[in-house]
Design an enzyme around this catalytic site. Structure first.
Site, short mmCIF file in Angstrom:
data_model
loop_
_atom_site.label_atom_id
_atom_site.label_comp_id
_atom_site.label_asym_id
_atom_site.label_seq_id
_atom_site.Cartn_x
_atom_site.Cartn_y
_atom_site.Cartn_z
N ARG A 116 -0.28 -3.51 10.43
CA ARG A 116 -0.69 -4.37 11.55
C ARG A 116 -1.02 -5.80 11.09
O ARG A 116 -1.18 -6.68 11.94
CB ARG A 116 -1.89 -3.75 12.27
CG ARG A 116 -1.49 -2.51 13.08
CD ARG A 116 -2.60 -2.00 13.98
NE ARG A 116 -2.14 -0.97 14.88
CZ ARG A 116 -2.27 0.35 14.66
NH1 ARG A 116 -2.82 0.78 13.55
NH2 ARG A 116 -1.82 1.23 15.55
N GLY A 130 0.84 -1.20 0.00
CA GLY A 130 0.00 0.00 0.00
C GLY A 130 0.87 1.25 0.00
O GLY A 130 0.66 2.18 -0.79
N HIS A 131 1.87 1.27 0.89
CA HIS A 131 2.79 2.42 0.92
C HIS A 131 3.51 2.55 -0.43
O HIS A 131 3.72 3.65 -0.92
CB HIS A 131 3.85 2.24 2.00
CG HIS A 131 3.33 2.30 3.40
ND1 HIS A 131 3.41 1.25 4.27
CD2 HIS A 131 2.73 3.30 4.09
CE1 HIS A 131 2.88 1.59 5.44
NE2 HIS A 131 2.46 2.83 5.36
N LYS A 190 -7.66 3.84 2.81
CA LYS A 190 -8.04 2.88 3.86
C LYS A 190 -8.31 3.61 5.17
O LYS A 190 -9.22 3.28 5.91
CB LYS A 190 -6.95 1.83 4.08
CG LYS A 190 -7.35 0.80 5.13
CD LYS A 190 -6.37 -0.31 5.23
CE LYS A 190 -5.18 0.05 6.08
NZ LYS A 190 -5.51 0.22 7.52
#
Ligand code: PAF
Length: 282
Positions: free
Chosen positions: A188, A36-37, A150
């Site tokens: 996470r 995602g990053h 998100k």
């Protein structure tokens, strides 16, 4: 060439001084970088001439019983990811160099945007996010800053503070990246076992049910949310914290879906807190 790493605002400021004529794209993160990053970084590189990433596990946004100490820290891995992705400079400040101290001026977003959704169980979280993001934007002074969709509540709050405080930056929201199962990438997810990861796929599956229902013409929030709950109940290990249908800008609950709205979920699997959301209507 090695990726330059700066640990104080003044070192970074000195480096940026000679690059101010270029378009600067900025990706603020807390590290433990995932796909995602990487999609935010790719976009920042694409749309700017210089891409800066910050890694700072911000103590201001963790409550006393949250996972600040346990939060994954993997600077060397993150450095390699950034270097491979073509990042131009990495900003890795310490709490001291960020001036984190007891008597700190704080940015307070509108309480109505902070009190619902994640704010209900994470008192102080969004004030901590807003304060650090405002500080980072002031330090980097980018043309564009990139955030994941998100974290929808965070994104809406950051858009609001940037407007209200006249911070001259374009906030770019980027689509959530997902594993094949549909589970949204998150730092996470590292806490989850493989069983937990496959159980967590129920979150997106249930959101998709809602989207299908809304596409079919259902506009009553209660009916849409009931469909989500029925799907979530197929995985009893998922402990729901909240499920809400809200206006995507004000984050206030809505009864009927007349325009684009947001369904947001938070819950726990294996005691790991996960959030996700989907757009419906419009
Ligand atoms: O989304 C995050 O990783 C953090 O909340 C942010 C925006 C970097 C602020 O600490």
């Amino acid at each position: 060439m090695n990726l330059p790493i700066f640990t104080t605002p003044s070192e970074l400021g000195h480096y940026l001084q000679s690059h101010r004529s270029q378009a600067i794209g900025f990706v603020p993160t807390m590290g433990a970088l995932h796909l995602g990053h990487q999609s935010l970084i790719d976009r920042a590189r694409h749309e700017n001439t210089l891409a800066i990433v910050s890694i700072f596990v911000n103590p201001l946004q963790f409550g006393p019983n949250e996972d600040l100490d346990r939060y994954p820290r993997q600077l060397e891995i993150d450095r390699v990811i950034c270097e491979t992705a073509g990042v131009d400079a990495l900003f890795v400040p310490t709490p001291e160099s960020m001036g984190i101290k007891d008597a700190l001026t704080q940015v307070v977003p509108p309480p109505m945007m902070m009190s619902g959704l994640c704010g209900r169980t994470r008192a102080g979280h969004f004030q901590g996010v807003a304060t650090i993001v405002a500080k980072l934007l002031n330090i980097v002074q980018p043309d564009r800053a990139y955030f994941g969709e998100k974290d929808a509540q965070q994104l809406a709050i950051i858009r609001k503070i940037v407007i209200d405080l006249n911070i001259p930056v374009d906030i770019v929201g980027c689509p959530t990246l997902r594993a094949d199962s549909g589970l949204a990438h998150s730092s996470r997810n590292q806490y989850l076992s493989s069983t937990g990861r496959s159980q967590a796929a129920v979150i997106y599956r249930s959101l998709q049910k809602a989207q299908t229902l809304a596409k079919g013409g259902e506009i009553q929030s209660q009916s849409i949310l009931t469909a989500v709950k029925i799907e979530l109940a197929t995985v009893p290990e998922f402990q729901l914290e909240y499920l809400e249908l809200v206006d995507q800008h004000t984050l206030q609950s809505i009864e009927t879906v007349e325009k684009i709205a947001l369904i947001a979920i938070a819950g726990r699997i294996e005691n790991t807190r996960l959030i996700d959301n989907i757009i419906v209507g419009g």
